[in-house]
Design a protein around this motif. Structure first.
Motif, mmCIF file in Angstrom:
data_model
loop_
_atom_site.group_PDB
_atom_site.id
_atom_site.type_symbol
_atom_site.label_atom_id
_atom_site.label_comp_id
_atom_site.label_asym_id
_atom_site.label_seq_id
_atom_site.Cartn_x
_atom_site.Cartn_y
_atom_site.Cartn_z
ATOM 1 N N SER A 171 0.659 -1.452 -0.017
ATOM 2 C CA SER A 171 0.002 -0.074 0.027
ATOM 3 C C SER A 171 0.713 1.591 -0.126
ATOM 4 C CB SER A 171 -1.210 -0.688 1.101
ATOM 5 O OG SER A 171 -0.226 0.305 2.181
ATOM 6 N N LYS A 172 2.360 1.195 -0.007
ATOM 7 C CA LYS A 172 2.802 2.305 0.987
ATOM 8 C C LYS A 172 3.023 3.262 -0.883
ATOM 9 C CE LYS A 172 7.207 4.051 1.942
ATOM 10 N NZ LYS A 172 7.739 4.756 3.341
ATOM 11 N N TYR B 240 1.228 8.808 9.240
ATOM 12 C CA TYR B 240 2.360 8.381 8.541
ATOM 13 C C TYR B 240 3.052 8.886 7.225
ATOM 14 C CZ TYR B 240 3.684 4.413 5.363
ATOM 15 O OH TYR B 240 4.147 4.053 4.365
ATOM 16 N N ASN C 51 -1.785 5.346 12.088
ATOM 17 C CA ASN C 51 -0.040 4.680 12.372
ATOM 18 C C ASN C 51 0.337 6.229 13.013
ATOM 19 O OD1 ASN C 51 2.309 4.639 12.605
ATOM 20 N ND2 ASN C 51 2.690 3.586 10.460
ATOM 21 N N ASP D 139 -6.905 5.194 4.410
ATOM 22 C CA ASP D 139 -5.825 4.452 5.219
ATOM 23 C C ASP D 139 -6.054 3.742 5.906
ATOM 24 O OD1 ASP D 139 -3.500 2.908 4.974
ATOM 25 O OD2 ASP D 139 -2.272 4.135 5.305
ATOM 26 N N TYR E 168 -4.393 -1.312 9.458
ATOM 27 C CA TYR E 168 -4.941 -2.192 10.307
ATOM 28 C C TYR E 168 -6.084 -2.350 11.134
ATOM 29 C CZ TYR E 168 -0.113 -0.505 10.196
ATOM 30 O OH TYR E 168 1.906 0.075 10.271
ATOM 31 N N SER F 253 -3.907 -3.393 3.075
ATOM 32 C CA SER F 253 -2.637 -3.893 2.989
ATOM 33 C C SER F 253 -2.361 -5.947 3.683
ATOM 34 C CB SER F 253 -1.720 -3.115 3.671
ATOM 35 O OG SER F 253 -0.383 -4.193 3.482
ATOM 36 N N SER G 180 0.370 -6.966 4.429
ATOM 37 C CA SER G 180 2.148 -6.423 4.969
ATOM 38 C C SER G 180 1.058 -7.591 6.528
ATOM 39 C CB SER G 180 2.126 -5.420 4.642
ATOM 40 O OG SER G 180 2.571 -5.891 4.033
ATOM 41 N N LYS G 181 0.576 -6.880 7.264
ATOM 42 C CA LYS G 181 0.491 -6.529 8.378
ATOM 43 C C LYS G 181 -0.030 -7.674 9.145
ATOM 44 C CE LYS G 181 3.015 -3.023 9.209
ATOM 45 N NZ LYS G 181 3.403 -2.192 8.858
ATOM 46 N N ARG H 122 5.490 -8.141 -1.172
ATOM 47 C CA ARG H 122 4.482 -6.778 -1.274
ATOM 48 C C ARG H 122 2.475 -6.276 -1.898
ATOM 49 N NH1 ARG H 122 5.368 -3.984 1.054
ATOM 50 N NH2 ARG H 122 5.059 -2.147 0.329
HETATM 51 C C1 LIG Z 1 -0.502 3.722 8.153
HETATM 52 C C2 LIG Z 1 0.605 2.844 6.833
HETATM 53 N N1 LIG Z 1 0.504 2.664 5.548
HETATM 54 C C3 LIG Z 1 0.465 2.290 4.610
HETATM 55 C C4 LIG Z 1 1.811 1.499 5.448
HETATM 56 C C5 LIG Z 1 2.733 0.786 3.909
HETATM 57 O O1 LIG Z 1 2.224 -0.342 3.947
HETATM 58 P P1 LIG Z 1 2.478 -1.677 3.134
HETATM 59 O O2 LIG Z 1 3.258 -0.912 2.492
HETATM 60 O O3 LIG Z 1 3.712 -2.607 3.616
HETATM 61 O O4 LIG Z 1 0.953 -2.245 2.714
HETATM 62 C C6 LIG Z 1 2.436 1.126 6.296
HETATM 63 C C7 LIG Z 1 2.953 0.859 6.719
HETATM 64 O O5 LIG Z 1 4.307 0.258 8.102
HETATM 65 C C8 LIG Z 1 1.497 2.249 7.569
HETATM 66 O O6 LIG Z 1 1.863 2.051 8.687
#
Ligand SMILES: Cc1ncc(COP(=O)(O)O)c(C=O)c1O
Length: 332
Positions: free
Chosen positions: A61-62, A87, A126, A154, A157, A187, A189-190, A198
């Motif tokens: 998602s970044k 973030y 975040n 976003d 989480y 995402s 990722s978590k 990715r």
């Molecule tokens: C608030 C927030 N958005 C997006 C991301 C990006 O995550 P990713 O690119 O791993 O999906 C993070 C990563 O820590 C995050 O904390």
């Protein structure tokens, strides 16, 4: 500091391996199986109706956080609103597009004449772990719709609610049953320990998503085929996500007790992957005090000028490290 440390679930690794013979170009829009899996997950997890929902996989998602303003054609003279403590990539992305950044949690503080094109919200947040109530999100969406601005939420989480239940911008109580002008970024990722793969996606306004797809196709922003297959497996399996959430819940309990016992105050932190802590002093003093005990945390000022007395502690450490932190704080 925030990078997942637990293994990639076997069901996902197997799906990646099974899809490794991938000589052709992958679909930017995502395979039909992936598009269906994303829509089904969004419907379950966000309470969104699937009819008319636009969906698109992203390379984590970044990248979309960083490129969304550019992909939407936002540029010099336009305003992007980001949370006051946030973030950093929301601001980075607005700057890449040449837009002006306004840092605020209250849209009433944005002047009536300013050309706001995009409003970022992040709940659970975040670094603060703050959850925005549905009524707050609804006001943001109404405000943005009146001005023709896009709300980018976003929600990476979202599955990690502890003492509060996070709400998606796609839920009818926020969206009013229409996806007009709203995008939710997610995402794996978590949720699924897939930061290394990715794997992310966006869902919401079908016209906006179609525009993103068009530009991303030409820009080569394509999720690799084996990762797309792995995402299907991840989205269709809630068991590993439940197990991972329980790991984080246990670590959160140990770390909350340990930091509170050492005199820290925990603020917000009702959801997500972080504890937002203060000792009522400059964050660098706190960072230093903890570093002397072999504990690395993120300084609050990384996330905004008003966060100078806070530090962020991530729940993404092994049980062994979490126990070590608790032990060191108990001896402090
Ligand atoms: C608030 C927030 N958005 C997006 C991301 C990006 O995550 P990713 O690119 O791993 O999906 C993070 C990563 O820590 C995050 O904390």
């Amino acid at each position: 500091m925030g990078t997942p440390v637990d293994p990639v679930p076997e069901v996902i690794r197997q799906a990646l391996a099974d899809a490794s013979d991938a000589p052709g170009y992958p679909l930017t829009a995502g395979t039909p199986a992936l598009r269906a899996a994303i829509a089904a997950w969004v419907s379950r997890a966000c309470g969104a109706g699937v009819d008319g929902l636009g969906v698109l996989p992203t390379i984590g998602s970044k990248e979309l956080v960083a490129w969304l303003p550019t992909l939407l054609g936002i540029g010099p003279g336009d305003v992007v609103v980001v949370p006051s403590i946030a973030y950093p990539t929301y601001e980075d992305g607005a700057r890449l597009a040449g837009a002006t950044v306004v840092r605020t949690d209250s849209l009433t503080s944005v002047g009536p004449t300013s050309r706001v094109r995009l409003v970022w919200v992040n709940s659970p947040g975040n670094p603060t772990g703050r959850v925005l109530p549905a009524a707050h999100l609804r006001k943001v969406v109404d405000w943005a719709r009146e001005r023709g601005a896009v709300v980018a939420s976003d929600e990476c989480y979202l599955p990690l609610g502890w003492s509060a239940e996070p709400v998606s911008v796609l839920s009818p109580q926020v969206s009013g049953g229409s996806y007009d002008g709203v995008l939710a970024l997610h995402s794996l990722s978590k949720r699924s320990n897939l930061a290394g793969y990715r794997a992310g996606f966006v869902a919401g306004d079908p016209a906006l998503v179609a525009e993103l797809l068009k530009v991303r196709k030409h820009a080569g922003m394509i999720v690799p085929a084996p990762v797309q297959a792995a995402m299907v497996a991840a989205l269709q399996d809630e068991r590993h996500a439940d197990e991972q959430r329980e790991r984080y819940r246990a670590r959160r309990e140990v770390l909350t007790a340990a930091f509170t016992g050492a005199g820290f105050t925990v603020e917000h932190s009702e959801a997500g992957l972080y504890l937002w802590l203060t000792r009522g002093e400059d964050c660098w003093q706190t960072v230093d005090w903890l570093a002397r005990r072999g504990i690395l945390v993120a300084a609050g000022v990384f996330y905004g000028p008003s966060a100078g007395q806070y530090v962020r502690v991530a729940l993404t450490e092994t049980d062994e490290h979490v126990a070590a932190v608790a032990g060191r704080l108990a001896d402090a």
